[in-house]
Enzyme design. Structure first.
Site, PDB file in Angstrom:
ATOM      1  N   ASN A 124      37.048  44.433  56.407  1.00  0.00           N
ATOM      2  CA  ASN A 124      37.182  44.702  54.840  1.00  0.00           C
ATOM      3  C   ASN A 124      38.664  44.442  54.363  1.00  0.00           C
ATOM      4  O   ASN A 124      38.825  44.936  53.193  1.00  0.00           O
ATOM      5  CB  ASN A 124      36.675  46.057  54.507  1.00  0.00           C
ATOM      6  CG  ASN A 124      35.155  46.034  54.786  1.00  0.00           C
ATOM      7  OD1 ASN A 124      34.271  45.265  54.697  1.00  0.00           O
ATOM      8  ND2 ASN A 124      34.590  47.381  55.307  1.00  0.00           N
ATOM      9  N   HIS A 171      25.626  53.036  47.929  1.00  0.00           N
ATOM     10  CA  HIS A 171      26.177  53.577  49.282  1.00  0.00           C
ATOM     11  C   HIS A 171      25.868  55.055  49.892  1.00  0.00           C
ATOM     12  O   HIS A 171      25.622  55.945  48.848  1.00  0.00           O
ATOM     13  CB  HIS A 171      27.733  53.386  49.041  1.00  0.00           C
ATOM     14  CG  HIS A 171      28.477  53.792  50.366  1.00  0.00           C
ATOM     15  ND1 HIS A 171      28.944  54.809  50.964  1.00  0.00           N
ATOM     16  CD2 HIS A 171      29.066  52.776  51.351  1.00  0.00           C
ATOM     17  CE1 HIS A 171      29.589  54.492  51.905  1.00  0.00           C
ATOM     18  NE2 HIS A 171      29.590  53.214  52.336  1.00  0.00           N
ATOM     19  N   GLU A 226      27.236  50.152  41.755  1.00  0.00           N
ATOM     20  CA  GLU A 226      28.110  49.640  42.480  1.00  0.00           C
ATOM     21  C   GLU A 226      28.718  48.388  41.772  1.00  0.00           C
ATOM     22  O   GLU A 226      27.926  47.525  41.365  1.00  0.00           O
ATOM     23  CB  GLU A 226      28.123  49.338  43.856  1.00  0.00           C
ATOM     24  CG  GLU A 226      27.739  50.758  44.585  1.00  0.00           C
ATOM     25  CD  GLU A 226      27.423  50.394  46.195  1.00  0.00           C
ATOM     26  OE1 GLU A 226      27.858  49.444  46.752  1.00  0.00           O
ATOM     27  OE2 GLU A 226      26.960  51.248  46.687  1.00  0.00           O
ATOM     28  N   SER A 238      27.651  46.552  48.930  1.00  0.00           N
ATOM     29  CA  SER A 238      28.422  46.484  50.304  1.00  0.00           C
ATOM     30  C   SER A 238      27.837  45.461  51.120  1.00  0.00           C
ATOM     31  O   SER A 238      28.238  44.713  52.221  1.00  0.00           O
ATOM     32  CB  SER A 238      28.801  47.988  51.009  1.00  0.00           C
ATOM     33  OG  SER A 238      27.662  48.636  50.771  1.00  0.00           O
ATOM     34  N   ASP A 243      31.340  52.387  41.614  1.00  0.00           N
ATOM     35  CA  ASP A 243      31.973  52.502  42.846  1.00  0.00           C
ATOM     36  C   ASP A 243      32.446  50.716  43.018  1.00  0.00           C
ATOM     37  O   ASP A 243      31.710  49.862  43.065  1.00  0.00           O
ATOM     38  CB  ASP A 243      30.988  52.754  43.907  1.00  0.00           C
ATOM     39  CG  ASP A 243      31.237  52.665  45.308  1.00  0.00           C
ATOM     40  OD1 ASP A 243      32.320  52.120  45.590  1.00  0.00           O
ATOM     41  OD2 ASP A 243      30.979  53.511  46.330  1.00  0.00           O
ATOM     42  N   HIS A 288      34.420  47.477  46.962  1.00  0.00           N
ATOM     43  CA  HIS A 288      34.355  46.018  47.391  1.00  0.00           C
ATOM     44  C   HIS A 288      35.013  45.193  46.548  1.00  0.00           C
ATOM     45  O   HIS A 288      35.245  43.830  46.490  1.00  0.00           O
ATOM     46  CB  HIS A 288      33.208  45.414  47.832  1.00  0.00           C
ATOM     47  CG  HIS A 288      32.791  46.445  49.224  1.00  0.00           C
ATOM     48  ND1 HIS A 288      33.373  46.121  50.454  1.00  0.00           N
ATOM     49  CD2 HIS A 288      32.064  47.273  49.454  1.00  0.00           C
ATOM     50  CE1 HIS A 288      32.670  47.126  51.643  1.00  0.00           C
ATOM     51  NE2 HIS A 288      31.989  47.847  50.647  1.00  0.00           N
ATOM     52  N   LYS A 330      40.213  49.285  52.030  1.00  0.00           N
ATOM     53  CA  LYS A 330      39.363  47.981  52.163  1.00  0.00           C
ATOM     54  C   LYS A 330      40.485  47.171  51.531  1.00  0.00           C
ATOM     55  O   LYS A 330      41.558  46.914  52.283  1.00  0.00           O
ATOM     56  CB  LYS A 330      38.410  48.035  51.439  1.00  0.00           C
ATOM     57  CG  LYS A 330      37.087  48.622  52.232  1.00  0.00           C
ATOM     58  CD  LYS A 330      35.864  48.945  51.599  1.00  0.00           C
ATOM     59  CE  LYS A 330      35.019  49.665  52.952  1.00  0.00           C
ATOM     60  NZ  LYS A 330      33.910  50.651  51.902  1.00  0.00           N
TER      61      LYS A 330
HETATM   62  C1  LIG Z   1      33.370  51.850  52.064  1.00  0.00           C
HETATM   63  C2  LIG Z   1      32.602  52.248  51.096  1.00  0.00           C
HETATM   64  C3  LIG Z   1      32.778  53.786  50.525  1.00  0.00           C
HETATM   65  C4  LIG Z   1      33.520  54.864  51.436  1.00  0.00           C
HETATM   66  O1  LIG Z   1      34.832  54.635  51.321  1.00  0.00           O
HETATM   67  P1  LIG Z   1      35.672  55.058  52.601  1.00  0.00           P
HETATM   68  O2  LIG Z   1      37.244  55.390  52.078  1.00  0.00           O
HETATM   69  O3  LIG Z   1      35.571  54.070  53.888  1.00  0.00           O
HETATM   70  O4  LIG Z   1      35.345  56.466  52.869  1.00  0.00           O
HETATM   71  C5  LIG Z   1      32.225  54.117  49.568  1.00  0.00           C
HETATM   72  N1  LIG Z   1      31.336  53.202  48.761  1.00  0.00           N
HETATM   73  C6  LIG Z   1      31.244  51.935  49.014  1.00  0.00           C
HETATM   74  C7  LIG Z   1      30.427  51.267  48.429  1.00  0.00           C
HETATM   75  C8  LIG Z   1      31.848  51.410  50.404  1.00  0.00           C
HETATM   76  O5  LIG Z   1      31.547  50.209  50.858  1.00  0.00           O
END
Ligand SMILES: *Cc1c(COP(=O)(O)O)cnc(C)c1O
Length: 374
Positions: free
Chosen positions: A48, A134, A178, A182, A207, A210, A231
């Site tokens: 990522n 997520h 989101e 993801s 969220d 990505h 990421k």
């Molecule tokens: C990776 C991810 C998270 C968590 O983030 P981290 O910093 O790895 O704990 C939250 N939401 C989504 C959609 C993710 O892909």
């Protein structure tokens, strides 16, 4: 045999039979989106670090400077003595990128969602979340004690029907989705969700784990953006971006911020440098999506909406088999299986990074074709 061992052993045996056992795979990451695994060099399509910033010389230098100045660890929660001076610059940079008044950083994206959702919502409230949200959004919703319902993926009409049915019975209402999903790489219709939220006096939490750095920032009526610095920002940590009042409230109430140690200074320094590079280099930011689209054209898949492209294979064994075949051809892709995705939709989750070369993407697409997986 102790009962706890019997319990764990039986669980593992069952997952093994279902081809669902997960194992930690040891690899040596290299600087160019390749990894060494069992002595063999593989090109990774499972990372990522979309912009390759985790290895950028300016990011590494910022991490080193911060560590030398402030130490390896923060030593305490931000509420106590962990709020080292580097946080202010990071939070200003985040707010600028997301076009919000303010921002606050958490220990990880997971902790950010848990902290934000439980600070805002309680037992008399309603939370509606996308079915594909997520795990950390779902855990936050459950932990908050609010009534929680999920709407079908990206289904505005279903979300609207749930609002119609439940909204009036609750005090506050939060809709969670989101920006980029993801495991599917598709996007939510944010403007439409924002309008819907407005009609029902609900708040919208998005969220952006990505999307940051890969898709341009948007100003649509999102009440709270959250995301991760792990990421595209190549470091670690989570964040919330919102109005000054909302952020001030989170700082004083989010338990995952108050009761967990602040991020190490090196991580905060690295994330800040990475975000600043993102702001300066549009071409770098555009590259993952460009490569994802090229890959989709080659395999006649629907056009990519982000740097994530799912190659859906169906059964667990099929996904494991495809990953194995690709590894023999020199590519690393991790198979994604239930319960992370729905039963019958095991897949390869292919991610593109600005560091990939076009020839590598072409060779990877050819290998998938040669194996008969697309
Ligand atoms: C990776 C991810 C998270 C968590 O983030 P981290 O910093 O790895 O704990 C939250 N939401 C989504 C959609 C993710 O892909």
């Amino acid at each position: 045999m102790p009962a706890i061992n019997r319990f764990a052993g039986q669980k593992i045996d069952m997952l093994e039979t279902q081809h669902r056992r997960r194992k930690l795979v040891s690899i040596m990451p290299q600087a160019d989106m390749t990894v060494m695994k069992d002595g063999k060099r593989l090109i990774s399509f499972s990372n990522n670090d979309y912009l390759g910033l985790s290895r950028h010389p300016r990011v590494l230098a910022a991490a080193q400077d911060a560590m030398e100045k402030y130490g390896a660890g923060a030593g305490a929660s931000r509420m106590v003595t962990g709020n080292h001076p580097l946080y202010a610059e990071l939070e200003e940079t985040l707010a600028r990128i997301k076009h919000t008044e303010a921002s606050c950083v958490f220990g990880s994206g997971y902790l950010a969602n848990i902290g934000i959702i439980t600070a805002l919502m309680g037992e008399s409230d309603l939370i509606l979340g996308d079915k594909l949200s997520h795990a950390c959004m779902i855990d936050g919703a459950k932990l908050s004690g609010a009534s929680f319902h999920r709407f079908a993926h990206n289904d505005l009409a279903h979300c609207g029907a749930l609002l119609e049915k439940y909204r009036s019975k609750h005090q506050k209402c939060l809709i969670m989705t989101e920006r980029v999903f993801s495991m599917d790489g598709d996007c939510a219709p944010l403007a439409a969700f924002s309008t819907l939220a407005g009609e029902y006096d609900a708040w919208l939490l998005v969220d952006d784990a990505h999307g940051l750095g890969v898709l341009p920032s948007v100003k649509t009526g999102v009440d709270i953006w959250m995301g991760t610095l792990s990421k595209s920002a190549g470091a670690y940590g989570g964040y919330a971006c919102a109005t000054r009042d909302v952020v001030d409230y989170l700082i004083t109430s989010a338990r995952t911020l108050i009761y967990s140690t602040a991020l190490p200074p090196s991580v905060v320094g690295a994330a800040t440098a990475a975000l600043q590079l993102m702001e300066q280099d549009r071409e770098l930011c555009a590259r993952p999506l460009k490569l994802a689209r090229m890959f989709c054209r080659m395999l006649k898949l629907p056009q990519a909406q982000s740097s994530i492209v799912p190659v859906i294979l169906g059964r667990e064994e099929k996904a494991l088999q495809a990953a194995q075949w690709l590894e023999e051809k020199g590519f690393l892709v991790i198979p994604i299986r239930p319960p992370t995705v729905r039963v019958g939709a095991a897949r390869l989750r292919v991610t593109f990074s600005a560091l990939h070369k076009e020839e590598q993407v072409r060779a990877f697409a050819e290998a998938l074709k040669a194996g008969g997986f697309v």
